[in-house]
Design an enzyme around this catalytic site. Sequence first.
Site, PDB file in Angstrom:
ATOM      1  N   ASP A  36       0.846  -1.193   0.000  1.00  0.00           N
ATOM      2  CA  ASP A  36       0.000   0.000   0.000  1.00  0.00           C
ATOM      3  C   ASP A  36       0.874   1.233   0.000  1.00  0.00           C
ATOM      4  O   ASP A  36       1.719   1.402   0.872  1.00  0.00           O
ATOM      5  CB  ASP A  36      -0.867   0.030   1.269  1.00  0.00           C
ATOM      6  N   ASP A 180      -9.775  -6.052  -0.251  1.00  0.00           N
ATOM      7  CA  ASP A 180      -8.823  -5.351   0.609  1.00  0.00           C
ATOM      8  C   ASP A 180      -9.560  -4.598   1.717  1.00  0.00           C
ATOM      9  O   ASP A 180     -10.358  -3.704   1.439  1.00  0.00           O
ATOM     10  CB  ASP A 180      -8.028  -4.366  -0.263  1.00  0.00           C
TER      11      ASP A 180
HETATM   12  C1  DX5 Z   1      -6.276  -0.143   3.591  1.00  0.00           C
HETATM   13  C2  DX5 Z   1      -5.146  -0.923   3.007  1.00  0.00           C
HETATM   14  C3  DX5 Z   1      -5.134  -2.361   3.417  1.00  0.00           C
HETATM   15  C4  DX5 Z   1      -5.134  -2.612   4.858  1.00  0.00           C
HETATM   16  C5  DX5 Z   1      -5.463  -4.032   5.180  1.00  0.00           C
HETATM   17  O1  DX5 Z   1      -6.123   1.243   3.442  1.00  0.00           O
HETATM   18  O2  DX5 Z   1      -5.239  -0.881   1.612  1.00  0.00           O
HETATM   19  O3  DX5 Z   1      -4.146  -3.110   2.742  1.00  0.00           O
HETATM   20  O4  DX5 Z   1      -3.987  -2.176   5.462  1.00  0.00           O
HETATM   21  O5  DX5 Z   1      -5.501  -4.145   6.559  1.00  0.00           O
HETATM   22  P1  DX5 Z   1      -6.706  -4.767   7.370  1.00  0.00           P
HETATM   23  O6  DX5 Z   1      -6.996  -6.108   6.765  1.00  0.00           O
HETATM   24  O7  DX5 Z   1      -6.195  -4.829   8.759  1.00  0.00           O
HETATM   25  O8  DX5 Z   1      -7.907  -3.855   7.208  1.00  0.00           O
HETATM   26 ZN    ZN Z   2      -4.363  -2.099  -0.147  1.00  0.00          ZN
END
Ligand code: DX5
Ligand code: ZN
Length: 249
Positions: A36, A180
């Site tokens: 990310d 996601d």
């Molecule tokens: C959200 C990101 C994700 C996130 C996933 O802004 O794109 O990749 O960090 O984390 P969890 O599964 O903990 O929501």
């Molecule tokens: Zn993501």
Amino acid sequence: MMGVGIAPSLICADQCNLQREVEHLEDLGVDMLHVDLLDSHFSPSLPLGIEAVRQLRAHTTLPFDVHLMVTNNEFFIAQMVDIGVQRLCFHVEVSPHVDRLLQQVAEAGISPGIALKPATPLSALEYCLERIDFVLLMLINPGFAGHRGETQIPYAGRRVAACRQFLDERGSERVAIEIDGRVSFDNIPGLVAAGADILVAGSQSLFHSGGDLATNLERMREAVAAGWVRRGSVGLLQGPQPEWRQQSA
Ligand code: DX5
Ligand code: ZN
């Protein structure tokens, strides 16, 4: 395993020991690394820098699955091309030149995808289909993962199923759905049954505080298997070698 990929979210790993974490994840046999990139402008967060991604690229053979959550897509895409990532999606909501960017990504030999915020209509994909390999559906609001109270959208299953139908009706069965945001042991079976092909693994699954990475990965795989069986029963199973696996190989 089956046709569903597991993509650990790098920003959920131990930020003080990224190299060690990534090497461990590779040893455990995850399919790719979800990277990310946020600029704190598109949404209020900035967990990871470009230089960290560049340095990590040298320490693993895992494909990098980059999710841009930025307003200046051109700048970040150029950086990712230079680093040599394998998959990249950007948000259609902030892109005035979607078609051009998708071409640029593909021309660089990177598998292109489009990311959608939770409430963006699927119709935004209509004229991207020929140019993309995957759609990333955000199941939380981008950038708010760090907020303890942020929960998965209540219409997650409906959204994944509708997206699968949207793609299939247009002859885009080969386009994978990546999900996601708060993907959890509990909701994986339903989301896989609805048509999810790649799971971003974060705080509610692989990095769950109740277990170590190996134990959590095993639990994830069991949840995927349960969903895969249900998916077969609703006729969503595709060929044995999913498109995303061929692309990232
Ligand atoms: C959200 C990101 C994700 C996130 C996933 O802004 O794109 O990749 O960090 O984390 P969890 O599964 O903990 O929501
Ligand atoms: Zn993501």
